[in-house]
Design a protein around this motif. Structure first.
Motif, PDB file in Angstrom:
ATOM      1  N   PRO A 130      -7.186 -16.459   5.603  1.00 29.04           N
ATOM      2  CA  PRO A 130      -8.448 -16.394   5.218  1.00 29.04           C
ATOM      3  C   PRO A 130      -9.432 -15.513   6.023  1.00 29.04           C
ATOM      4  CG  PRO A 130      -8.218 -18.467   6.035  1.00 29.04           C
ATOM      5  CD  PRO A 130      -6.801 -17.974   6.149  1.00 29.04           C
ATOM      6  N   LEU A 131      -9.018 -15.109   7.087  1.00 24.59           N
ATOM      7  CA  LEU A 131      -9.921 -14.221   8.015  1.00 24.59           C
ATOM      8  C   LEU A 131      -9.680 -12.696   7.675  1.00 24.59           C
ATOM      9  CD1 LEU A 131      -9.741 -16.360  11.355  1.00 24.59           C
ATOM     10  CD2 LEU A 131     -11.686 -16.327   9.421  1.00 24.59           C
ATOM     11  N   PHE A 132      -8.739 -12.503   6.788  1.00 18.72           N
ATOM     12  CA  PHE A 132      -8.368 -11.102   6.536  1.00 18.72           C
ATOM     13  C   PHE A 132      -8.569 -10.767   5.031  1.00 18.72           C
ATOM     14  CE2 PHE A 132      -6.246 -11.393  10.541  1.00 18.72           C
ATOM     15  CZ  PHE A 132      -6.107  -9.704  10.946  1.00 18.72           C
ATOM     16  N   TYR A 133      -9.318  -9.735   4.605  1.00 19.48           N
ATOM     17  CA  TYR A 133      -9.437  -9.234   3.435  1.00 19.48           C
ATOM     18  C   TYR A 133      -8.428  -8.004   3.229  1.00 19.48           C
ATOM     19  CZ  TYR A 133     -13.746 -11.838   2.852  1.00 19.48           C
ATOM     20  OH  TYR A 133     -14.566 -12.974   2.741  1.00 19.48           O
ATOM     21  N   ALA A 134      -8.158  -7.973   2.047  1.00 17.35           N
ATOM     22  CA  ALA A 134      -7.083  -6.610   1.808  1.00 17.35           C
ATOM     23  C   ALA A 134      -7.448  -5.787   0.611  1.00 17.35           C
ATOM     24  CB  ALA A 134      -5.719  -7.077   1.832  1.00 17.35           C
ATOM     25  N   THR A 135      -6.875  -4.732   0.618  1.00 19.22           N
ATOM     26  CA  THR A 135      -7.257  -3.610  -0.598  1.00 19.22           C
ATOM     27  C   THR A 135      -5.823  -2.944  -0.540  1.00 19.22           C
ATOM     28  OG1 THR A 135      -8.566  -2.093  -1.871  1.00 19.22           O
ATOM     29  CG2 THR A 135      -8.391  -1.741   0.562  1.00 19.22           C
ATOM     30  N   ALA A 136      -5.561  -2.304  -1.771  1.00 21.10           N
ATOM     31  CA  ALA A 136      -4.451  -1.571  -1.869  1.00 21.10           C
ATOM     32  C   ALA A 136      -4.266  -0.378  -2.756  1.00 21.10           C
ATOM     33  CB  ALA A 136      -3.336  -2.601  -2.192  1.00 21.10           C
ATOM     34  N   CYS A 137      -3.578   0.445  -2.787  1.00 19.04           N
ATOM     35  CA  CYS A 137      -3.647   1.500  -3.920  1.00 19.04           C
ATOM     36  C   CYS A 137      -2.081   1.884  -4.101  1.00 19.04           C
ATOM     37  CB  CYS A 137      -4.375   2.594  -3.620  1.00 19.04           C
ATOM     38  SG  CYS A 137      -3.471   3.839  -2.453  1.00 19.04           S
ATOM     39  N   ARG A 138      -1.689   2.009  -5.204  1.00 21.88           N
ATOM     40  CA  ARG A 138      -0.299   2.469  -5.640  1.00 21.88           C
ATOM     41  C   ARG A 138      -0.355   3.897  -5.606  1.00 21.88           C
ATOM     42  NH1 ARG A 138       1.545   1.625 -10.633  1.00 21.88           N
ATOM     43  NH2 ARG A 138      -0.794   1.774 -11.538  1.00 21.88           N
ATOM     44  N   PHE A 139       0.713   4.697  -5.262  1.00 20.88           N
ATOM     45  CA  PHE A 139       0.819   6.016  -5.380  1.00 20.88           C
ATOM     46  C   PHE A 139       2.069   6.717  -5.802  1.00 20.88           C
ATOM     47  CE2 PHE A 139       1.841   4.656  -1.018  1.00 20.88           C
ATOM     48  CZ  PHE A 139       3.060   5.195  -1.036  1.00 20.88           C
ATOM     49  N   ASP A 140       2.247   7.630  -6.253  1.00 21.24           N
ATOM     50  CA  ASP A 140       3.384   8.501  -6.639  1.00 21.24           C
ATOM     51  C   ASP A 140       3.688   9.665  -5.726  1.00 21.24           C
ATOM     52  OD1 ASP A 140       5.638   9.593  -7.923  1.00 21.24           O
ATOM     53  OD2 ASP A 140       4.814   9.395  -9.894  1.00 21.24           O
ATOM     54  N   LEU A 141       4.566   9.892  -4.877  1.00 21.24           N
ATOM     55  CA  LEU A 141       4.603  10.926  -3.851  1.00 21.24           C
ATOM     56  C   LEU A 141       5.407  12.270  -4.946  1.00 21.24           C
ATOM     57  CD1 LEU A 141       5.442   9.413  -0.620  1.00 21.24           C
ATOM     58  CD2 LEU A 141       3.312  10.252  -1.275  1.00 21.24           C
ATOM     59  N   GLY A 142       5.895  11.997  -6.066  1.00 24.13           N
ATOM     60  CA  GLY A 142       6.499  12.882  -6.755  1.00 24.13           C
ATOM     61  C   GLY A 142       5.282  13.935  -7.573  1.00 24.13           C
ATOM     62  N   GLU A 143       4.221  13.485  -7.347  1.00 18.84           N
ATOM     63  CA  GLU A 143       2.891  14.224  -7.858  1.00 18.84           C
ATOM     64  C   GLU A 143       2.269  14.802  -6.603  1.00 18.84           C
ATOM     65  OE1 GLU A 143       0.255  11.627  -9.771  1.00 18.84           O
ATOM     66  OE2 GLU A 143       1.759  10.864 -11.384  1.00 18.84           O
ATOM     67  N   GLY A 144       2.717  14.394  -5.701  1.00 14.90           N
ATOM     68  CA  GLY A 144       2.069  15.097  -4.382  1.00 14.90           C
ATOM     69  C   GLY A 144       2.029  14.169  -3.252  1.00 14.90           C
ATOM     70  N   MET A 145       1.487  14.569  -2.115  1.00 13.29           N
ATOM     71  CA  MET A 145       1.141  13.576  -1.078  1.00 13.29           C
ATOM     72  C   MET A 145      -0.069  12.903  -1.298  1.00 13.29           C
ATOM     73  SD  MET A 145       0.013  16.565   2.119  1.00 13.29           S
ATOM     74  CE  MET A 145       1.006  17.797   1.355  1.00 13.29           C
ATOM     75  N   VAL A 146      -0.366  11.800  -0.629  1.00 13.81           N
ATOM     76  CA  VAL A 146      -1.586  11.074  -0.864  1.00 13.81           C
ATOM     77  C   VAL A 146      -2.213  10.784   0.447  1.00 13.81           C
ATOM     78  CG1 VAL A 146      -2.268   8.601  -1.408  1.00 13.81           C
ATOM     79  CG2 VAL A 146      -0.175   9.797  -2.328  1.00 13.81           C
ATOM     80  N   ARG A 147      -3.498  11.010   0.646  1.00 15.55           N
ATOM     81  CA  ARG A 147      -4.322  10.693   1.574  1.00 15.55           C
ATOM     82  C   ARG A 147      -5.229   9.734   1.580  1.00 15.55           C
ATOM     83  NH1 ARG A 147      -8.293  15.313   4.370  1.00 15.55           N
ATOM     84  NH2 ARG A 147      -8.402  14.073   6.500  1.00 15.55           N
ATOM     85  N   VAL A 148      -5.209   8.804   2.664  1.00 14.99           N
ATOM     86  CA  VAL A 148      -6.200   7.536   2.512  1.00 14.99           C
ATOM     87  C   VAL A 148      -7.063   7.276   3.575  1.00 14.99           C
ATOM     88  CG1 VAL A 148      -5.981   4.894   2.694  1.00 14.99           C
ATOM     89  CG2 VAL A 148      -4.111   6.181   1.521  1.00 14.99           C
ATOM     90  N   LYS A 149      -8.306   7.223   3.175  1.00 10.17           N
ATOM     91  CA  LYS A 149      -9.531   7.402   4.359  1.00 10.17           C
ATOM     92  C   LYS A 149     -10.403   6.216   4.018  1.00 10.17           C
ATOM     93  CE  LYS A 149     -11.416  11.378   5.190  1.00 10.17           C
ATOM     94  NZ  LYS A 149     -11.909  12.440   4.961  1.00 10.17           N
ATOM     95  N   ALA A 150     -10.904   5.817   5.200  1.00  9.01           N
ATOM     96  CA  ALA A 150     -12.169   4.674   4.955  1.00  9.01           C
ATOM     97  C   ALA A 150     -12.853   5.012   6.000  1.00  9.01           C
ATOM     98  CB  ALA A 150     -11.390   3.182   5.260  1.00  9.01           C
ATOM     99  N   PRO A 151     -14.215   5.418   5.784  1.00 11.54           N
ATOM    100  CA  PRO A 151     -15.148   5.554   6.936  1.00 11.54           C
ATOM    101  C   PRO A 151     -15.753   4.157   7.377  1.00 11.54           C
ATOM    102  CG  PRO A 151     -16.119   6.069   4.802  1.00 11.54           C
ATOM    103  CD  PRO A 151     -14.547   5.657   4.623  1.00 11.54           C
ATOM    104  N   GLY A 152     -16.218   4.238   8.605  1.00 11.69           N
ATOM    105  CA  GLY A 152     -16.870   3.138   9.293  1.00 11.69           C
ATOM    106  C   GLY A 152     -15.827   2.262  10.127  1.00 11.69           C
ATOM    107  N   HIS A 153     -16.578   1.256  10.624  1.00 10.25           N
ATOM    108  CA  HIS A 153     -15.756   0.501  11.656  1.00 10.25           C
ATOM    109  C   HIS A 153     -15.848  -1.151  11.256  1.00 10.25           C
ATOM    110  CE1 HIS A 153     -15.070   4.000  14.258  1.00 10.25           C
ATOM    111  NE2 HIS A 153     -16.393   4.128  13.931  1.00 10.25           N
ATOM    112  N   VAL A 154     -14.703  -1.576  11.434  1.00  6.25           N
ATOM    113  CA  VAL A 154     -14.701  -3.085  11.369  1.00  6.25           C
ATOM    114  C   VAL A 154     -14.167  -3.765  12.515  1.00  6.25           C
ATOM    115  CG1 VAL A 154     -14.730  -2.969   8.931  1.00  6.25           C
ATOM    116  CG2 VAL A 154     -12.618  -2.864   9.950  1.00  6.25           C
ATOM    117  N   PRO A 155     -14.043  -4.789  12.837  1.00  2.00           N
ATOM    118  CA  PRO A 155     -13.406  -5.450  13.745  1.00  2.00           C
ATOM    119  C   PRO A 155     -12.057  -5.178  14.147  1.00  2.00           C
ATOM    120  CG  PRO A 155     -14.898  -7.064  13.001  1.00  2.00           C
ATOM    121  CD  PRO A 155     -14.782  -5.864  12.122  1.00  2.00           C
ATOM    122  N   PHE A 156     -11.445  -5.055  13.074  1.00  2.00           N
ATOM    123  CA  PHE A 156      -9.727  -4.697  13.387  1.00  2.00           C
ATOM    124  C   PHE A 156      -9.351  -4.500  11.918  1.00  2.00           C
ATOM    125  CE2 PHE A 156      -5.574  -5.783  12.881  1.00  2.00           C
ATOM    126  CZ  PHE A 156      -4.772  -5.194  13.826  1.00  2.00           C
TER     127      PHE A 156
END
Length: 189
Positions: free
Chosen positions: A72-98
């Motif tokens: 319960p001390l961790f939240y999560a998010t996810a995204c599905r991708f298809d590398l057949g369409e090209g490379m995927v870039r994942v970014k998240a600005p800001g800072h969290v404890p970990f």
């Protein structure tokens, strides 16, 4: 008396052979369940959102969680991708404890993992690509990818999962904003 022992030995042999066969069938079924399951993570995420769209996995976003968390001390998010369409870039600005990241193939096998201690300045900026795409990127690395973490994955379809630590309730809005500002985008260079 000898026929009694011979009959018992034959019965014991048949029972052991039956147990061995049942064990092999049981193990085979257990190993094949993920392959035939329609309720795997990929299927649940595809029902919740499209490719390249970040989807909260926990119940904090409202509604039922896509995947039940054991911590319960961790939240999560996810995204599905298809590398057949090209490379995927994942970014998240800001800072969290970990924060930590895992890249899974479509079957749910973990391909790569890293956390904020690996990233430059603890900022999440990662590119997931195939080995062939990596060769092309290395020929002429764009300047905006200089600090990114490259995840070379020998897969076509996959799931990128970000987990963030929530030490107490005062961090809930900060972690939620971290996830809201995160992006999962198809890149073509």
């Amino acid at each position: 008396m000898r026929s009694f022992y011979a009959a018992m030995r034959g019965l014991l042999h048949a029972v052991l052979l039956g147990l061995l066969g049942a064990g092999i069938v049981h193990i085979s079924v257990l190993l094949l369940v993920p392959e035939f399951s329609e309720r795997d993570a990929w299927s649940r995420l595809s029902m919740a959102s499209d490719l390249y769209k970040m989807t909260r996995l926990d119940a904090e976003a409202g509604g039922a969680p896509v995947v039940k968390s054991v911590d319960p001390l961790f939240y999560a998010t996810a995204c599905r991708f298809d590398l057949g369409e090209g490379m995927v870039r994942v970014k998240a600005p800001g800072h969290v404890p970990f924060w930590s990241v895992s890249v899974y193939d479509r079957s749910g096998h973990n391909i790569y993992s890293f956390n904020d201690h690996t990233a430059t300045g603890s900022v999440l900026d990662a590119v997931v690509l195939t080995p062939a795409q990596m060769i092309d990127v290395r020929k002429d690395l764009p300047e905006d990818l200089q600090g990114a973490i490259f995840v070379e994955a020998p897969i076509e379809e996959g799931i990128f999962v970000i987990r963030a630590f929530v030490p107490d309730s005062s961090w809930k809005p900060i972690v939620s904003r971290f996830f809201e500002q995160s992006s999962c985008e198809l890149q073509d260079f």
